[in-house]
Write an enzyme that holds these catalytic residues in place. Structure first.
Site, short mmCIF file in Angstrom:
data_model
loop_
_atom_site.label_atom_id
_atom_site.label_comp_id
_atom_site.label_asym_id
_atom_site.label_seq_id
_atom_site.Cartn_x
_atom_site.Cartn_y
_atom_site.Cartn_z
N ARG A 196 -75.99 -16.01 20.82
CA ARG A 196 -76.11 -17.46 20.67
C ARG A 196 -75.02 -17.99 19.75
NH1 ARG A 196 -82.20 -18.13 18.82
NH2 ARG A 196 -81.58 -20.32 18.57
N CYS A 282 -80.26 -21.26 11.10
CA CYS A 282 -80.75 -20.53 12.27
C CYS A 282 -80.92 -21.53 13.40
CB CYS A 282 -82.05 -19.78 11.95
SG CYS A 282 -83.41 -20.87 11.42
#
Length: 327
Positions: A196, A282
């Site tokens: 990601r 995150c």
């Protein structure tokens, strides 16, 4: 305001000793909170899981509800002081209460909850290493159903440590500063998966671009935890409530190795020596708590969390996003 700080992490055996030492099951000296949270695409419901099984006398902390409103609709943002005070009062938490937080994954969302307590100065707070699965794997007791009603307590209005929380404007300003050339720029450690971070895998939130902020560093939260298997005889009792494995925080030596591998020896030393501020990020500000906790275990004082994290950053038009060039 508060007594001496408690350890960041306690074991199931240590928690049991604390429970045995409490004057009563309803004593305000020790309050255990289930801070479980699941990803939006998960079929599990933390509130329902709590009603099915939890540590005796535990209360439930809904991280998405004890949270401030955000104009972009982002979940579990840091609550304001009044909201935090109200929640503590409802849970019969006083300034001298030792709050122990756990989750049903092992170590996943409880560090974020611990970060919240510590950011408001409640240093008498810890997480349970291994969470509920670790507790049960050690043969400890449990209960089911709704907890008993309790008398509320009074909690003074706390003061938030402003250095612990970073907002979008602060992140954007830091993006424009190259940490390699600017010693006042902070390191952003991204706890998402490397795929990601690189932009080679999609985000779990539909329509949100993957990739990363310029100058940020990939440090997947999975590098700070380790997987353990629940013994067969224990797992057979809780087939509906628990997964086959759970997570625990790695040893300090393993945490050091992971930090050194991701940052490189020179930058890691800067962080450990307190010469460079660190901000964890995150997907939505949840697993950044694992990075925060790991660094705190290593004695790093200057650790904050970008509350909105990648979701808030990538949602905004004009945010600079970098991806790996596959050509």
């Amino acid at each position: 305001m508060f007594r001496d700080a408690c350890p960041l992490v306690v074991t199931p055996a240590q928690l049991q000793v604390m429970r045995d030492g409490a004057k009563s099951a309803k004593s305000p000296e020790l309050v255990v909170l289930d801070a479980s949270w699941h990803m939006p695409n998960s079929p599990r419901n933390a509130d329902q899981d709590f009603k099915r099984i939890h540590i005796p006398q535990a209360r439930f902390l809904n991280i998405d509800r004890v949270a401030s409103f955000h104009p972009l609709g982002l979940p579990h943002m840091m609550p304001d002081a009044a909201m935090f005070r109200e929640f503590c009062g409802q849970m019969r938490i006083t300034p001298s209460t030792h709050v122990v937080l756990y989750d049903t994954h092992g170590v996943f969302s409880s560090p974020r909850a611990l970060y919240m307590f510590r950011a408001f100065g409640h240093t008498r707070s810890s997480i349970l290493d291994g969470g509920l699965p670790g507790w049960l794997a050690h043969g400890q007791e449990y209960e089911r159903g709704e907890p008993e009603r309790i008398e509320e307590s009074r909690y003074p209005l706390p003061q938030l440590d402003e250095q612990a929380v970073k907002d979008y404007d602060q992140i954007v300003a830091n993006v424009e500063r190259d940490p390699a050339k600017d010693p006042d720029a902070f390191y952003v450690l991204d706890a998402r998966s490397s795929e990601r971070f690189l932009g080679t895998s999609p985000e779990p939130r539909p329509g949100l671009s993957s990739g990363h902020m310029p100058h940020s560093i990939s440090l997947p939260f999975s590098h700070f935890i380790e997987s353990h298997t629940i013994p067969d005889d224990i797992a057979a009792k809780y087939t509906k409530e628990l997964p086959a494995t759970y997570t625990r925080l790695r040893s300090n030596q393993s945490l050091l190795s992971a930090l050194d591998e991701s940052l490189g020896p020179e930058r890691a030393k800067e962080v450990l020596d307190g010469k460079r501020q660190v901000v964890a990020s995150c997907g939505s500000g949840m697993t950044a708590g694992v990075i925060w906790l790991g660094l705190k275990m290593l004695g790093v004082e200057q650790v904050g969390i970008y509350d909105e994290s990648w979701t808030g950053y990538a949602m905004r038009v004009g945010s600079k996003i970098e991806k790996v060039d596959l050509l």
